[in-house]
Design an enzyme around this catalytic site. Structure first.
Site, mmCIF file in Angstrom:
data_model
loop_
_atom_site.group_PDB
_atom_site.id
_atom_site.type_symbol
_atom_site.label_atom_id
_atom_site.label_comp_id
_atom_site.label_asym_id
_atom_site.label_seq_id
_atom_site.Cartn_x
_atom_site.Cartn_y
_atom_site.Cartn_z
ATOM 1 N NE ARG A 1 -5.123 0.028 -2.033
ATOM 2 C CZ ARG A 1 -5.845 -0.483 -1.088
ATOM 3 N NH1 ARG A 1 -5.595 -1.711 -0.678
ATOM 4 N NH2 ARG A 1 -6.820 0.197 -0.550
ATOM 5 N NE ARG B 1 -3.281 7.643 -1.502
ATOM 6 C CZ ARG B 1 -3.309 6.409 -2.001
ATOM 7 N NH1 ARG B 1 -3.290 6.222 -3.305
ATOM 8 N NH2 ARG B 1 -3.347 5.358 -1.217
ATOM 9 N NE ARG C 1 -7.496 -6.153 -0.638
ATOM 10 C CZ ARG C 1 -7.731 -4.982 -0.059
ATOM 11 N NH1 ARG C 1 -8.785 -4.250 -0.400
ATOM 12 N NH2 ARG C 1 -6.915 -4.516 0.864
ATOM 13 C CB ALA D 1 -10.317 -6.745 1.479
ATOM 14 C CG HIS E 1 -1.989 0.925 1.292
ATOM 15 N ND1 HIS E 1 -1.786 2.284 1.301
ATOM 16 C CD2 HIS E 1 -3.332 0.740 1.331
ATOM 17 C CE1 HIS E 1 -2.977 2.896 1.353
ATOM 18 N NE2 HIS E 1 -3.927 1.984 1.362
ATOM 19 C CD GLU F 1 -6.826 3.345 -2.758
ATOM 20 O OE1 GLU F 1 -6.572 2.248 -2.235
ATOM 21 O OE2 GLU F 1 -7.086 3.474 -3.959
ATOM 22 C CG HIS G 1 -2.685 -2.906 2.649
ATOM 23 N ND1 HIS G 1 -3.011 -2.462 3.918
ATOM 24 C CD2 HIS G 1 -3.828 -2.843 1.913
ATOM 25 C CE1 HIS G 1 -4.298 -2.134 3.942
ATOM 26 N NE2 HIS G 1 -4.817 -2.369 2.751
ATOM 27 C CG HIS G 2 -4.897 -7.838 0.599
ATOM 28 N ND1 HIS G 2 -5.948 -7.864 1.498
ATOM 29 C CD2 HIS G 2 -5.175 -8.773 -0.319
ATOM 30 C CE1 HIS G 2 -6.831 -8.765 1.118
ATOM 31 N NE2 HIS G 2 -6.385 -9.338 0.014
HETATM 32 P P1 FAD Z 1 -8.876 -11.065 9.392
HETATM 33 O O1 FAD Z 1 -9.814 -9.953 9.592
HETATM 34 O O2 FAD Z 1 -7.433 -10.783 9.482
HETATM 35 O O3 FAD Z 1 -9.285 -12.203 10.404
HETATM 36 C C1 FAD Z 1 -8.592 -13.419 10.498
HETATM 37 C C2 FAD Z 1 -8.600 -13.826 11.958
HETATM 38 O O4 FAD Z 1 -8.159 -15.177 12.077
HETATM 39 C C3 FAD Z 1 -7.627 -12.998 12.793
HETATM 40 O O5 FAD Z 1 -8.298 -12.443 13.884
HETATM 41 C C4 FAD Z 1 -6.555 -13.992 13.211
HETATM 42 O O6 FAD Z 1 -5.984 -13.712 14.458
HETATM 43 C C5 FAD Z 1 -7.353 -15.282 13.235
HETATM 44 N N1 FAD Z 1 -6.524 -16.486 13.134
HETATM 45 C C6 FAD Z 1 -5.452 -16.688 12.334
HETATM 46 N N2 FAD Z 1 -4.970 -17.925 12.512
HETATM 47 C C7 FAD Z 1 -5.754 -18.524 13.438
HETATM 48 C C8 FAD Z 1 -5.751 -19.798 14.037
HETATM 49 N N3 FAD Z 1 -4.825 -20.709 13.728
HETATM 50 N N4 FAD Z 1 -6.700 -20.093 14.960
HETATM 51 C C9 FAD Z 1 -7.634 -19.164 15.312
HETATM 52 N N5 FAD Z 1 -7.664 -17.926 14.779
HETATM 53 C C10 FAD Z 1 -6.749 -17.614 13.850
HETATM 54 N N6 FAD Z 1 -10.087 -3.724 2.852
HETATM 55 C C11 FAD Z 1 -11.147 -3.061 2.310
HETATM 56 O O7 FAD Z 1 -11.856 -3.607 1.477
HETATM 57 N N7 FAD Z 1 -11.421 -1.801 2.705
HETATM 58 C C12 FAD Z 1 -10.668 -1.146 3.616
HETATM 59 O O8 FAD Z 1 -10.969 -0.030 3.966
HETATM 60 C C13 FAD Z 1 -9.529 -1.792 4.143
HETATM 61 N N8 FAD Z 1 -8.706 -1.154 5.001
HETATM 62 C C14 FAD Z 1 -7.666 -1.843 5.555
HETATM 63 C C15 FAD Z 1 -6.851 -1.213 6.491
HETATM 64 C C16 FAD Z 1 -5.831 -1.915 7.107
HETATM 65 C C17 FAD Z 1 -4.949 -1.212 8.105
HETATM 66 C C18 FAD Z 1 -5.598 -3.273 6.780
HETATM 67 C C19 FAD Z 1 -4.494 -4.051 7.433
HETATM 68 C C20 FAD Z 1 -6.396 -3.901 5.836
HETATM 69 C C21 FAD Z 1 -7.415 -3.194 5.223
HETATM 70 N N9 FAD Z 1 -8.229 -3.800 4.281
HETATM 71 C C22 FAD Z 1 -9.289 -3.127 3.756
HETATM 72 C C23 FAD Z 1 -8.074 -5.228 3.997
HETATM 73 C C24 FAD Z 1 -9.084 -6.019 4.817
HETATM 74 O O9 FAD Z 1 -9.240 -5.413 6.062
HETATM 75 C C25 FAD Z 1 -8.654 -7.466 5.027
HETATM 76 O O10 FAD Z 1 -8.238 -8.049 3.838
HETATM 77 C C26 FAD Z 1 -9.835 -8.254 5.560
HETATM 78 O O11 FAD Z 1 -10.379 -7.596 6.663
HETATM 79 C C27 FAD Z 1 -9.414 -9.666 5.947
HETATM 80 O O12 FAD Z 1 -10.499 -10.264 6.593
HETATM 81 P P2 FAD Z 1 -10.402 -11.769 7.066
HETATM 82 O O13 FAD Z 1 -11.607 -12.034 7.875
HETATM 83 O O14 FAD Z 1 -10.117 -12.626 5.920
HETATM 84 O O15 FAD Z 1 -9.105 -11.796 7.971
HETATM 85 O O1 MEZ Z 2 -9.145 -1.824 0.660
HETATM 86 C C1 MEZ Z 2 -8.256 -1.315 1.342
HETATM 87 O O2 MEZ Z 2 -7.256 -1.943 1.712
HETATM 88 C C2 MEZ Z 2 -8.383 0.091 1.713
HETATM 89 C C3 MEZ Z 2 -9.517 0.849 1.187
HETATM 90 C C4 MEZ Z 2 -7.447 0.592 2.485
HETATM 91 C C5 MEZ Z 2 -7.348 2.006 2.739
HETATM 92 O O3 MEZ Z 2 -6.436 2.606 2.203
HETATM 93 O O4 MEZ Z 2 -8.192 2.539 3.461
#
Ligand code: FAD
Ligand code: MEZ
Length: 605
Positions: free
Chosen positions: A438, A417, A580, A585, A401, A414, A540-541
């Site tokens: 990105r 921006r 992405r 996401a 990112h 983002e 970031h991803h």
């Molecule tokens: P997560 O939300 O990471 O959840 C996975 C969970 O599994 C975690 O809590 C982890 O601890 C747990 N876990 C892992 N291994 C184990 C295990 N062995 N046993 C039990 N638990 C476990 N995307 C967008 O579309 N819009 C946005 O605005 C955006 N902003 C972002 C900002 C930041 C700072 C970041 C880091 C990402 C952002 N993204 C955004 C990306 C998006 O947030 C993530 O890709 C998405 O939330 C991932 O969701 P998930 O449920 O797959 O994983």
């Molecule tokens: O999708 C994302 O990761 C996102 C919008 C992140 C951000 O810059 O806010």
């Protein structure tokens, strides 16, 4: 082998001694936890104050990894988080209030651990070195990548059963949990960290959806599922799985409505790079999306008394002789090592952006690069899936990112921006169309002198994006009454900065960016105060991961579905291809999380 025996012994000893054999706290147990080294922690202090173990653990001396139950016990005597924030505000040593953060579902036990030193969880991403916590030792927990093979030979202390087991309490896991429950299944959701939310808790920008009433209310009438599909494929360099992208783009609107049915309203719009329309939906006033939707789904879970266990790590997938997944082994803080058998298991463990060694295996150029990810994003789910023959797709596709605040882990969204901010280099000049994808913007930042730059904006943008207040509070933002003053603070040429912004504002007036072809020319940067944040790209991803079909079933290396196993969210590959788009996401995790919950519940019937 030595390692396994020692580990097994430690985990089981803890569980067994805490739960004395007759399921009550006997004198020896009380003594063990209230004197000596262990007595120095919070539990010991409670005993010293005259409290009994049963005051916290209940009469049956049952210890539990259900964080909510434990927290409710804390709140029987102490205030809730809001009340604690007021109390700590009166007596604040640090600039920051430990009970008042952006993570809305932080629990008492996330930091205050009774039988071990307490920790300052925030310091995993921040450096609040002047923050204090009682019974603390050190400033943070270091989350190590563990070799999960050590659990292969450990005998579980007990076996539980459920219809659907969901591993990982981020957005995908929560969506799957709520959806499986709505589809009639008995569910257990396990989370390895001391709090729920994962990377989802940090998502600040929003969720992509095309053709909404909120777009129409802003006069955006040309967007459609078809254009959204094309943008997503193009942004992903056309290596995405078209079937998954089709499902995503056709169902994102239903996901938005589903969130609304749970009481989350994403009505505020912004842009992200590579999209032809403003289609990133976030909470009212531009408040961060992730904490909002996690808290909404957690409210549903609490209302329906769903079984959610924190500090509970899935360490092994269990299969029958035909390779069907029939359960998973847990290693839990209080519960010890035990198995949960289920008809369907959903992997929702997120990505591996915080595992720099693993990232480095695919992208040597990213070794040592900072990350915006939470400390638990280390890829355990991939190890679990690979151990039973799951296939991976696009595993080396890792997104950086462009705007992580320099020398921190704090993402400058983002959407800032997308609301009109620009990028300025150390010469005081614009150098890129800020709303390209990105990968492209990051590449341009890395071409600049000392590989960093500034995000620059004004008061109008600050007012539009509520999340900027958080960056200001964290001391990341330079603030000035004029561009000359800002240039001085940024240590760039005042003439260049004034000229660059005047030229950019002229492009806005003429609706044409002659230098870089930015298409979303929305607001001039003209309303002082003016602001700048120094940034550099960060990991970031992780776009690649476990291969799934359009029913979220996991595919093995022979191209067949692995019975009983589903996956959703950042652990999967194929949805985002080689890059992405911002906002995709959240659309992904809610859409495929819901689908996984539905399919898993159906399979369990
Ligand atoms: P997560 O939300 O990471 O959840 C996975 C969970 O599994 C975690 O809590 C982890 O601890 C747990 N876990 C892992 N291994 C184990 C295990 N062995 N046993 C039990 N638990 C476990 N995307 C967008 O579309 N819009 C946005 O605005 C955006 N902003 C972002 C900002 C930041 C700072 C970041 C880091 C990402 C952002 N993204 C955004 C990306 C998006 O947030 C993530 O890709 C998405 O939330 C991932 O969701 P998930 O449920 O797959 O994983
Ligand atoms: O999708 C994302 O990761 C996102 C919008 C992140 C951000 O810059 O806010």
């Amino acid at each position: 082998m030595k390692k396994i025996t020692l580990f097994a012994l430690l985990s089981l000893t803890f569980a067994i001694t805490a739960l004395a054999t007759d399921n009550t706290f006997n004198e020896t147990t009380v003594k063990a936890y209230s004197t000596g080294t262990k007595g120095a922690f919070l539990a010991g202090a409670h005993v010293e104050m005259g409290l009994a173990c049963t005051d916290c653990h209940g009469m049956d001396a049952k210890v539990s990894d259900n964080g909510i139950k434990m927290n409710n016990t804390c709140m029987d005597c102490h205030a809730d988080m809001h009340g604690m924030a007021e109390i700590s505000a009166e007596d604040l040593e640090s600039e920051y209030n430990p009970h008042e953060g952006h993570i809305k579902t932080m629990q008492c036990t996330t930091c205050h651990t009774a039988h071990k030193p307490s920790v300052l969880y925030c310091n995993n991403c921040h450096t609040f070195n002047d923050m204090r916590i009682p019974y603390q030792s050190g400033t943070k927990t270091v989350y190590q990548v563990e070799d999960l093979r050590v659990y292969d030979d450990i005998e579980p202390s007990r076996v539980e059963e459920t219809d659907v087991l969901i591993i990982g309490a981020g957005g995908a896991g929560f969506s799957a949990t709520v959806s499986a429950h709505q589809n009639g299944a008995k569910v257990i959701l396990v989370e390895k960290m001391p709090l729920i939310g994962g990377n989802t808790q940090l998502a600040a920008g929003g969720m992509n959806v095309a053709g909404t009433e909120y777009q129409r209310a802003e006069g955006i009438t040309g967007d459609s599922v078809k254009i959204y599909y094309e943008d997503t494929m193009k942004g992903g360099r056309n290596i995405n799985d078209p079937k998954l992208v089709k499902y995503l783009t056709e169902n994102a609107y239903k996901s938005l409505k589903w969130l609304e049915s749970l009481d989350a309203r994403l009505t505020h719009l912004s842009f992200s790079g590579g999209q032809r329309f403003k289609r990133v939906h976030t909470a009212h006033g531009g408040a961060p999306v992730g904490a909002y939707i996690i808290s909404t789904m957690n409210t549903y879970a609490q209302k329906h008394n769903l079984d959610i266990r924190v500090n509970t790590k899935a360490v092994k997938l269990l299969t029958d002789k035909n390779g069907k997944v029939i359960g998973a082994r847990m290693s839990a803080e209080f519960g010890g090592i035990y198995d949960i058998m289920a008809d369907s298991i959903i992997l929702a463990t997120g990505g591996f952006g915080a595992n720099n060694a693993l990232v480095g295996q695919y992208r040597a150029d990213l070794i040592g690069t900072t990350t915006s990810n939470h400390p638990g994003a280390i890829g355990d789910g991939l190890v679990l899936a690979e151990s039973i023959g799951a296939d991976f797709t696009d595993i080396g596709e890792i997104q950086i990112h462009p705007t992580v605040a320099l020398n921190t882990k704090i993402l400058i969204s983002e959407s800032v921006r997308g609301s009109g901010a620009i990028l300025i280099n150390n010469d005081g000049k614009r150098f890129v169309n800020e709303m390209r994808t990105r990968d492209q913007v990051s590449a341009e930042v890395l071409k600049q002198q000392i590989k960093n730059a500034y995000v620059v904006f004004d008061d109008q943008i600050r007012q539009d994006m509520g999340l900027i207040e958080g960056y200001i509070k964290l001391g990341l933002v330079m603030e000035a009454n004029s561009l000359d003053e800002l240039a001085k603070k940024m240590n760039v040429s005042a003439k260049n900065l004034n000229d660059s912004i005047a030229r950019y504002n002229m492009f806005i007036k003429n609706k044409k960016d002659e230098d870089f072809g930015r298409g979303d020319m929305i607001k001039p940067i003209a309303k002082g105060k003016f602001y700048a944040v120094k940034i550099a790209p960060g990991i970031h991803h992780t776009m690649g991961g476990v291969k799934i079909n359009d029913k979220t079933q996991v595919i093995n290396t022979s191209g067949k579905t692995i019975k009983g196993l589903y996956a959703a969210g950042e652990i999967t590959g194929g949805v985002h291809g080689g890059n992405r788009l911002g906002g995709n996401a959240i659309a992904d995790i809610v859409t495929f999380g819901r689908l996984a919950g539905q399919e898993a519940a159906k399979n369990a019937k």
